[in-house]
Design a protein around this motif. Structure first.
Motif, PDB file in Angstrom:
ATOM      1  N   ALA A   1       8.612  55.522 -73.998  1.00 36.05           N
ATOM      2  CA  ALA A   1       8.703  54.083 -74.268  1.00 36.05           C
ATOM      3  C   ALA A   1      10.114  53.570 -73.980  1.00 36.05           C
ATOM      4  O   ALA A   1      10.296  52.444 -73.481  1.00 36.05           O
ATOM      5  CB  ALA A   1       8.318  53.798 -75.722  1.00 36.05           C
ATOM      6  N   THR A   2      11.105  54.386 -74.271  1.00 37.49           N
ATOM      7  CA  THR A   2      12.495  54.001 -74.012  1.00 37.49           C
ATOM      8  C   THR A   2      12.725  53.812 -72.515  1.00 37.49           C
ATOM      9  O   THR A   2      13.312  52.811 -72.084  1.00 37.49           O
ATOM     10  CB  THR A   2      13.451  55.085 -74.565  1.00 37.49           C
ATOM     11  OG1 THR A   2      13.240  55.173 -75.978  1.00 37.49           O
ATOM     12  CG2 THR A   2      14.902  54.763 -74.273  1.00 37.49           C
ATOM     13  N   PHE A   3      12.234  54.774 -71.727  1.00 40.71           N
ATOM     14  CA  PHE A   3      12.419  54.635 -70.273  1.00 40.71           C
ATOM     15  C   PHE A   3      11.608  53.461 -69.729  1.00 40.71           C
ATOM     16  O   PHE A   3      12.073  52.750 -68.821  1.00 40.71           O
ATOM     17  CB  PHE A   3      12.067  55.947 -69.560  1.00 40.71           C
ATOM     18  CG  PHE A   3      13.206  56.943 -69.587  1.00 40.71           C
ATOM     19  CD1 PHE A   3      14.305  56.794 -68.761  1.00 40.71           C
ATOM     20  CD2 PHE A   3      13.195  58.017 -70.477  1.00 40.71           C
ATOM     21  CE1 PHE A   3      15.373  57.681 -68.792  1.00 40.71           C
ATOM     22  CE2 PHE A   3      14.254  58.916 -70.529  1.00 40.71           C
ATOM     23  CZ  PHE A   3      15.348  58.748 -69.687  1.00 40.71           C
ATOM     24  N   ALA A   4      10.416  53.234 -70.299  1.00 45.35           N
ATOM     25  CA  ALA A   4       9.614  52.099 -69.840  1.00 45.35           C
ATOM     26  C   ALA A   4      10.347  50.785 -70.103  1.00 45.35           C
ATOM     27  O   ALA A   4      10.374  49.890 -69.256  1.00 45.35           O
ATOM     28  CB  ALA A   4       8.249  52.113 -70.542  1.00 45.35           C
ATOM     29  N   ALA A   5      10.975  50.678 -71.282  1.00 40.37           N
ATOM     30  CA  ALA A   5      11.708  49.453 -71.622  1.00 40.37           C
ATOM     31  C   ALA A   5      12.901  49.265 -70.686  1.00 40.37           C
ATOM     32  O   ALA A   5      13.167  48.148 -70.212  1.00 40.37           O
ATOM     33  CB  ALA A   5      12.165  49.507 -73.080  1.00 40.37           C
ATOM     34  N   LEU A   6      13.606  50.365 -70.405  1.00 33.32           N
ATOM     35  CA  LEU A   6      14.770  50.279 -69.509  1.00 33.32           C
ATOM     36  C   LEU A   6      14.344  49.853 -68.105  1.00 33.32           C
ATOM     37  O   LEU A   6      15.021  49.046 -67.454  1.00 33.32           O
ATOM     38  CB  LEU A   6      15.485  51.626 -69.461  1.00 33.32           C
ATOM     39  CG  LEU A   6      16.357  51.957 -70.679  1.00 33.32           C
ATOM     40  CD1 LEU A   6      16.682  53.458 -70.717  1.00 33.32           C
ATOM     41  CD2 LEU A   6      17.652  51.145 -70.663  1.00 33.32           C
ATOM     42  N   GLU A   7      13.192  50.395 -67.662  1.00 29.42           N
ATOM     43  CA  GLU A   7      12.674  50.012 -66.339  1.00 29.42           C
ATOM     44  C   GLU A   7      12.337  48.543 -66.292  1.00 29.42           C
ATOM     45  O   GLU A   7      12.686  47.842 -65.340  1.00 29.42           O
ATOM     46  CB  GLU A   7      11.377  50.791 -66.063  1.00 29.42           C
ATOM     47  CG  GLU A   7      11.537  52.057 -65.298  1.00 29.42           C
ATOM     48  CD  GLU A   7      10.197  52.783 -65.279  1.00 29.42           C
ATOM     49  OE1 GLU A   7       9.217  52.215 -64.753  1.00 29.42           O
ATOM     50  OE2 GLU A   7      10.119  53.905 -65.822  1.00 29.42           O
ATOM     51  N   ALA A   8      11.659  48.067 -67.337  1.00 27.25           N
ATOM     52  CA  ALA A   8      11.240  46.668 -67.379  1.00 27.25           C
ATOM     53  C   ALA A   8      12.475  45.762 -67.325  1.00 27.25           C
ATOM     54  O   ALA A   8      12.475  44.745 -66.616  1.00 27.25           O
ATOM     55  CB  ALA A   8      10.434  46.392 -68.657  1.00 27.25           C
ATOM     56  N   GLU A   9      13.520  46.146 -68.046  1.00 26.87           N
ATOM     57  CA  GLU A   9      14.752  45.327 -68.042  1.00 26.87           C
ATOM     58  C   GLU A   9      15.408  45.343 -66.671  1.00 26.87           C
ATOM     59  O   GLU A   9      15.944  44.332 -66.226  1.00 26.87           O
ATOM     60  CB  GLU A   9      15.730  45.834 -69.089  1.00 26.87           C
ATOM     61  CG  GLU A   9      15.297  45.513 -70.493  1.00 26.87           C
ATOM     62  CD  GLU A   9      16.100  46.268 -71.535  1.00 26.87           C
ATOM     63  OE1 GLU A   9      17.316  46.445 -71.310  1.00 26.87           O
ATOM     64  OE2 GLU A   9      15.504  46.687 -72.542  1.00 26.87           O
ATOM     65  N   ALA A  10      15.366  46.500 -66.019  1.00 24.93           N
ATOM     66  CA  ALA A  10      15.996  46.607 -64.698  1.00 24.93           C
ATOM     67  C   ALA A  10      15.264  45.730 -63.688  1.00 24.93           C
ATOM     68  O   ALA A  10      15.879  45.217 -62.755  1.00 24.93           O
ATOM     69  CB  ALA A  10      16.011  48.073 -64.255  1.00 24.93           C
ATOM     70  N   MET A  11      13.942  45.579 -63.888  1.00 19.18           N
ATOM     71  CA  MET A  11      13.141  44.790 -62.946  1.00 19.18           C
ATOM     72  C   MET A  11      13.305  43.291 -63.188  1.00 19.18           C
ATOM     73  O   MET A  11      13.181  42.498 -62.265  1.00 19.18           O
ATOM     74  CB  MET A  11      11.654  45.117 -63.136  1.00 19.18           C
ATOM     75  CG  MET A  11      11.336  46.582 -62.952  1.00 19.18           C
ATOM     76  SD  MET A  11      10.691  46.915 -61.340  1.00 19.18           S
ATOM     77  CE  MET A  11       9.081  46.181 -61.477  1.00 19.18           C
ATOM     78  N   ALA A  12      13.568  42.923 -64.458  1.00 24.93           N
ATOM     79  CA  ALA A  12      13.642  41.500 -64.807  1.00 24.93           C
ATOM     80  C   ALA A  12      14.820  40.849 -64.081  1.00 24.93           C
ATOM     81  O   ALA A  12      15.869  41.451 -63.950  1.00 24.93           O
ATOM     82  CB  ALA A  12      13.804  41.338 -66.311  1.00 24.93           C
ATOM     83  N   PRO A  13      14.640  39.604 -63.602  1.00 24.42           N
ATOM     84  CA  PRO A  13      15.748  38.920 -62.937  1.00 24.42           C
ATOM     85  C   PRO A  13      16.884  38.695 -63.924  1.00 24.42           C
ATOM     86  O   PRO A  13      16.641  38.384 -65.078  1.00 24.42           O
ATOM     87  CB  PRO A  13      15.138  37.574 -62.485  1.00 24.42           C
ATOM     88  CG  PRO A  13      13.858  37.425 -63.234  1.00 24.42           C
ATOM     89  CD  PRO A  13      13.407  38.775 -63.669  1.00 24.42           C
ATOM     90  N   ALA A  14      18.112  38.811 -63.436  1.00 30.51           N
ATOM     91  CA  ALA A  14      19.290  38.702 -64.319  1.00 30.51           C
ATOM     92  C   ALA A  14      19.436  37.285 -64.842  1.00 30.51           C
ATOM     93  O   ALA A  14      19.083  36.332 -64.162  1.00 30.51           O
ATOM     94  CB  ALA A  14      20.540  39.129 -63.571  1.00 30.51           C
TER      95      ALA A  14
END
Ligand SMILES: *Cc1c(COP(=O)(O)O)cnc(C)c1O
Length: 426
Positions: free
Chosen positions: A413-426
Motif C-alpha cells: 500500500a505504501t508503494f502504491a501511494a507513492l506511485e499514485a503521488e508520482a503520477m499526479a500532476p505537480a
C-alpha cells in the motif's frame, strides 16, 4: 508545567495532544552526541515482534535491532534466565571460573564445529579478537615476519566501528577524519573469488568476510562464492574468518549463513542475537590451531564471558532450537521474499535476501528508502533504510506469519501511494 490532574514523574497518558515523544526527542537532541539520525519514534515497551511508543502507539518491528532481537522482545524464557542469573551471580571477571561460561563454551563449540570459543561483549570487540588472533597466527604459525601480517576484507564490508575495523571499511563516511589507521589492511570486491586470490600475498594472514553483507544493503554473493573463497584460502594458507554477527543464529535459515555454501571457516564471529535481545554477548570461535596463539594475559575483556551473559546466551540458544526458528526463518523468508517480489511496483528495483534478512532496493531516482521507511513508520511498521536506497526487512524469527502478511500488505500500500503521488500532476 505541573498540572493538578497528573502525578509528577509518572508517564502521562493525556497531558497533551502531541504526547511525550517531542519532549524526549528534544532532550536527546540537546544532550546526546548526534552520531545517529533516529526515526521520530520513542519506544517504551516491547513484546515479541511488537513494540509500543511512549504515547501508546503499537508498531510491528521488522528491524529487530539489526538482528539483536532475533528472538523477539522480552522473550519470557530468556528474561526468566536473565532474572534468575542476575539474582545468583552476574559478573565475576575472568580472574575466576564461573559455573555458566563452560556450559556456553561447550554448547557453542559443539553447535558450530569449531572447538574453541573466546567470549566478548559487542560484535566489534569479537571482530577485533578475530583480527588479533589472525595476526598472531600469521606470525607464529604461518611464519609471517613480525609486524607484517595482513588482513583482507571486502569492499562494502561492515565489521564494526573500532579504529582498526574502520581502517578496513570502504565507506568514506565511516572513515573520514578518523585516521591514521593500522597498516596491513586491504579490501577486494565482494562476490569475486578471483579478486581475492589475486590480492593474497605471502604476508596475508586472514580473509574476513560476511556471508551476506548486511549494512551494505543486504548484498547476497553468487552461490558458491564462499566455497570458492574457502578453497583459495586453504591453497594459500590464509584463514577464512566469517563475520556472522548479523547473519548467524538462524537469521538466514541456517544456524550459520556460511552453511549455505557448505563452508567450514577457520573462525566465526557471533554477536547480536547471541545476547537474546537483552545483553551484548559476542564470541569468536576458531580452530585449535588459531586459538592456541592466545596465552594467559595476551588478550581479555572485563565483562566478556560473565555468567549473566552466558546464561542469557544459553537461553537464547534453547529458544532457537526448541522453537525451531531456523527452518522457520527459511520458510517465512521464502514467503516474505516471494510476496515482496509480487508487489511489482516500478519504484522497487530489487528484492533480495536470504531467510529473514531481506532488502527492498528502491529506484533511487524516484524515491528514497528513507521516505519509504518514514511512511511505514506512520503505518505502524518499524524498518530501516541502509545507504539511502535499500529498505531493510529483518523481523524477529519468532514473528507470527499473520503479522508478517499484514506488513507485506502495508508495504504494498505504501508503494502504491507513492506511485499514485508520482503520477499526479505537480
Ligand atoms: C553489527 C555488526 C558488527 C558490530 O557489532 P556491534 O555489536 O555493533 O559492535 C560486526 N559485524 C557485523 C556483520 C555486524 O552486522
Amino acid at each position: 508545567m505541573q498540572s493538578a490532574s497528573r502525578t509528577p514523574g509518572l508517564p502521562a497518558s493525556s497531558t497533551s495532544a502531541q504526547g511525550r515523544s517531542p519532549v524526549l526527542i528534544a532532550r536527546e537532541q540537546a544532550h546526546g552526541a548526534h552520531n545517529y539520525a533516529p526515526l521520530p519514534v520513542v519506544l517504551a515497551r516491547g513484546e515479541g515482534a511488537w513494540v509500543t511508543d511512549v504515547d501508546g502507539k503499537r508498531y510491528l518491528d521488522l528491524m529487530s535491532a539489526y538482528s539483536a532481537v532475533s528472538f523477539g522482545h522480552a522473550h519470557p524464557r530468556i528474561v526468566g534466565a536473565l532474572v534468575q542469573q542476575a539474582q545468583r551471580l552476574a559478573v565475576t571477571s575472568r580472574a575466576y571460573y564461573n559455573d555458566r561460561l563452560p556450559l556456553l563454551m561447550e554448547r557453542l563449540t559443539r553447535l558450530t564445529g569449531l572447538p574453541r570459543m573466546l567470549p566478548a561483549n559487542g560484535g566489534a570487540e569479537a571482530v577485533e579478537t578475530a583480527l588479533k588472533a589472525a595476526r598472531k597466527w600469521g606470525h607464529e604459525v604461518k611464519g609471517i615476519p613480525e609486524g607484517r601480517a595482513g588482513i583482507l576484507a571486502c569492499e562494502g564490508n561492515f565489521h564494526g566501528r573500532t579504529i582498526a575495523i574502520t581502517g578496513l571499511s570502504t565507506e568514506p563516511q565511516y572513515r573520514d577524519g578518523f585516521g591514521p589507521f593500522p597498516p596491513g589492511l586491504a579490501t577486494v570486491p565482494y562476490g569475486d573469488a578471483a579478486a581475492l586470490e589475486r590480492a593474497i600475498t605471502p604476508d596475508t594472514a586472514a580473509f574476513l568476510v560476511e556471508p551476506v553483507q548486511g549494512e551494505a544493503g543486504i548484498v547476497v554473493p553468487p552461490d558458491g562464492y564462499l566455497a570458492e573463497c574457502a578453497r583459495i584460502c586453504r591453497r594459500h594458507r590464509v584463514l577464512l574468518i566469517c563475520d556472522e554477527v548479523q547473519t548467524g543464529l538462524g537469521r538466514t535459515g541456517y544456524l550459520l549463513a556460511s552453511e549455505h555454501d557448505g563452508v567450514k571457516p577457520d573462525g566465526v564471529v557471533l554477536g547480536k542475537a547471541l545476547g537474546g535481545g537483552l545483553l551484548p554477548v559476542s564470541a569468536f570461535l576458531a580452530t585449535d590451531d588459531v586459538m592456541q596463539v592466545f596465552r594467559p594475559g595476551d588478550h581479555g575483556s572485563t565483562f566478556g564471558g560473565n555468567p549473566l551473559a552466558a546464561a542469557v546466551a544459553m537461553a537464547a540458544l534453547d529458544v532457537l532450537f526448541d522453537e525451531r526458528l531456523i527452518p522457520r526463518a527459511r520458510s517465512l523468508g521464502e514467503m516474505l521474499q516471494r510476496r515482496l517480489r509480487a508487489i511489482g511496483s516500478p519504484l522497487i528495483a530489487d528484492v533480495r535476501g536470504r531467510g529473514l534478512l531481506v532488502g527492498i532496493e528502491v529506484d533511487a531516482g524516484r524515491v528514497s528508502a528513507r521516505e519509504v521507511v518514514e511512511r511505514l513508520l506512520a503505518r505502524g511498521i518499524l524498518s530501516k533504510e541502509t545507504h539511502g536506497t535499500v529498505v531493510r526487512i529483518a523481523p524477529p524469527l519468532t514473528i507470527e506469519e499473520s503479522a508478517l502478511e499484514w506488513a507485506v500488505g502495508e508495504i504494498a500500500a505504501t508503494f502504491a501511494a507513492l506511485e499514485a503521488e508520482a503520477m499526479a500532476p505537480a
